[in-house]
Write an enzyme that holds these catalytic residues in place. Structure first.
Site, PDB file in Angstrom:
ATOM      1  CG  ASN A   1      -1.750   1.199   1.398  1.00 19.66           C
ATOM      2  OD1 ASN A   1      -1.833   2.015   0.469  1.00 19.66           O
ATOM      3  ND2 ASN A   1      -2.385   1.349   2.553  1.00 19.66           N
TER       4      ASN A   1
ATOM      5  CD  GLU B   1      -2.977   5.585   6.533  1.00 14.15           C
ATOM      6  OE1 GLU B   1      -2.976   5.606   5.287  1.00 14.15           O
ATOM      7  OE2 GLU B   1      -2.032   5.118   7.200  1.00 14.15           O
TER       8      GLU B   1
ATOM      9  CD  GLU C   1      -3.650  -2.423   7.172  1.00 16.53           C
ATOM     10  OE1 GLU C   1      -2.525  -2.611   6.726  1.00 16.53           O
ATOM     11  OE2 GLU C   1      -4.327  -1.432   6.877  1.00 16.53           O
TER      12      GLU C   1
ATOM     13  CG  HIS D   1      -5.973   1.980   5.061  1.00 17.79           C
ATOM     14  ND1 HIS D   1      -5.553   2.937   5.954  1.00 17.79           N
ATOM     15  CD2 HIS D   1      -4.949   1.104   4.928  1.00 17.79           C
ATOM     16  CE1 HIS D   1      -4.312   2.644   6.341  1.00 17.79           C
ATOM     17  NE2 HIS D   1      -3.929   1.537   5.728  1.00 17.79           N
TER      18      HIS D   1
ATOM     19  CB  SER E   1       5.060  -1.921  11.908  1.00 15.01           C
ATOM     20  OG  SER E   1       4.682  -0.577  12.167  1.00 15.01           O
TER      21      SER E   1
ATOM     22  N   GLY F   1       2.434   2.205  10.699  1.00 13.81           N
ATOM     23  CA  GLY F   1       3.429   3.258  10.555  1.00 13.81           C
ATOM     24  C   GLY F   1       4.139   3.614  11.847  1.00 13.81           C
TER      25      GLY F   1
ATOM     26  CE  LYS G   1      -0.213   3.257   4.680  1.00 12.15           C
ATOM     27  NZ  LYS G   1      -0.090   3.388   6.135  1.00 12.15           N
TER      28      LYS G   1
HETATM   29  P1  PGA Z   1       2.727   0.229   7.611  1.00  9.77           P
HETATM   30  O1  PGA Z   1       1.280   0.478   6.951  1.00  9.77           O
HETATM   31  O2  PGA Z   1       3.236  -1.081   7.042  1.00  9.77           O
HETATM   32  O3  PGA Z   1       3.549   1.409   7.189  1.00  9.77           O
HETATM   33  O4  PGA Z   1       2.522   0.135   9.068  1.00  9.77           O
HETATM   34  C1  PGA Z   1       0.371  -0.573   6.736  1.00  9.77           C
HETATM   35  C2  PGA Z   1      -0.917  -0.046   6.144  1.00  9.77           C
HETATM   36  O5  PGA Z   1      -1.401   1.018   6.555  1.00  9.77           O
HETATM   37  O6  PGA Z   1      -1.508  -0.686   5.243  1.00  9.77           O
END
Ligand code: PGA
Length: 263
Positions: free
Chosen positions: A13, A108, A178, A106, A222, A184, A15
């Protein structure tokens, strides 16, 4: 070996990253990794989710990859079809451009862009009607986990869409667990905690669809080359949704490799 018969998925992803030249280089590097590596066809479904303006160029650039790489949209409109909806991209428009996969829900999107449970359900409904395969994201916040509500929150997010998904359509859904506190942040859920939640998700899915036993449930938060092997060894962790580490071709390749080997 996890002992699972589900083909794992590893999806990057990206983003709101990277700039065009860097994205092109990332794809060149990923194709190089795949060519030089030993991931066998059919052992892992690999995908990348670029920004919407890069979907078609990414897809074209991935055409000659030695291992198939799916191009995945990061989001879809809550409105179906075509019409006067400035700024929106519908499921039908994605399908019309041969983009067959989409992330929905997601955290976000839920947190920053007000994708409420009902908005998410509309997106899921439209995506399925247009024939897209969905990677449906669920996950609890740190406060919810600390209050002992993690399982309830995640299972509710599954229930939120079960009203718009009929039993057969679940074969077009992959779930991504997630935990928000792990996205992140560099903090990963321990393989035990992740496996435990994945097992609960699977149990919930098997109650609503005959496809529940075979639904791929990805872990996200992560995921890195360093923790992929132990996550991949868990029986109900059938892949990864990778943010930060997917912006580096070598790391991303190694994560895909860990899951391909776990089969
Ligand atoms: P990350 O993000 O691997 O940077 O923690 C995962 C995601 O939001 O899909």
């Amino acid at each position: 070996m996890s002992g699972s018969t589900i083909t794992p998925w590893v999806v990057g992803n990206w983003k709101m990253n990277p700039m065009q030249a860097n994205a092109q280089q990332l794809i060149i590097d990923l194709k190089q990794q795949l060519k030089a590596g030993d991931i066998l066809a059919g052992t892992c479904r690999i995908g990348v989710a670029p920004v919407s303006i890069a979907l078609l160029t990414t897809k074209a650039q991935l055409e000659d990859a030695t291992v198939e790489v799916m191009t995945v949209a990061q989001d879809v409109s809550r409105v179906a079809g075509t019409g006067a909806y400035t700024g929106e991209v519908s499921a039908e428009l994605l399908k019309d451009s041969q983009i067959d996969y989409v992330l929905i829900g997601h955290s976000e999107r839920r947190e920053i862009f007000a994708d409420t449970a009902s908005v998410v359900a509309e997106k899921v409904k439209n995506a399925l009607s247009a024939g897209l395969h969905i990677i449906y994201c669920v996950g609890e916040s740190l406060e919810q986990r600390e209050a002992g509500q993690a399982e309830q929150v995640v299972l509710q997010q599954i229930c939120d869409i079960s009203v718009v998904v009929n039993a057969e359509q679940w074969s077009n859904i992959t779930v991504a667990y997630e935990p928000i506190w792990a996205i992140g942040t560099g903090k990963t859920a321990s393989p035990e905690d992740a496996q435990s939640m994945h097992a609960k998700i699977r149990q919930g899915l098997t109650q609503i669809t005959p496809f529940g036993a075979n639904t791929a449930i990805l872990y996200g938060g992560s995921v890195k080359a360093e923790n992929a092997v132990e996550l991949a060894a868990c029986p109900d962790i059938n892949g990864a949704l990778v943010g930060g580490a997917s912006l580096n071709a070598e790391s991303f390749y190694q994560i895909a490799h860990a899951f391909a080997q776990s089969k």
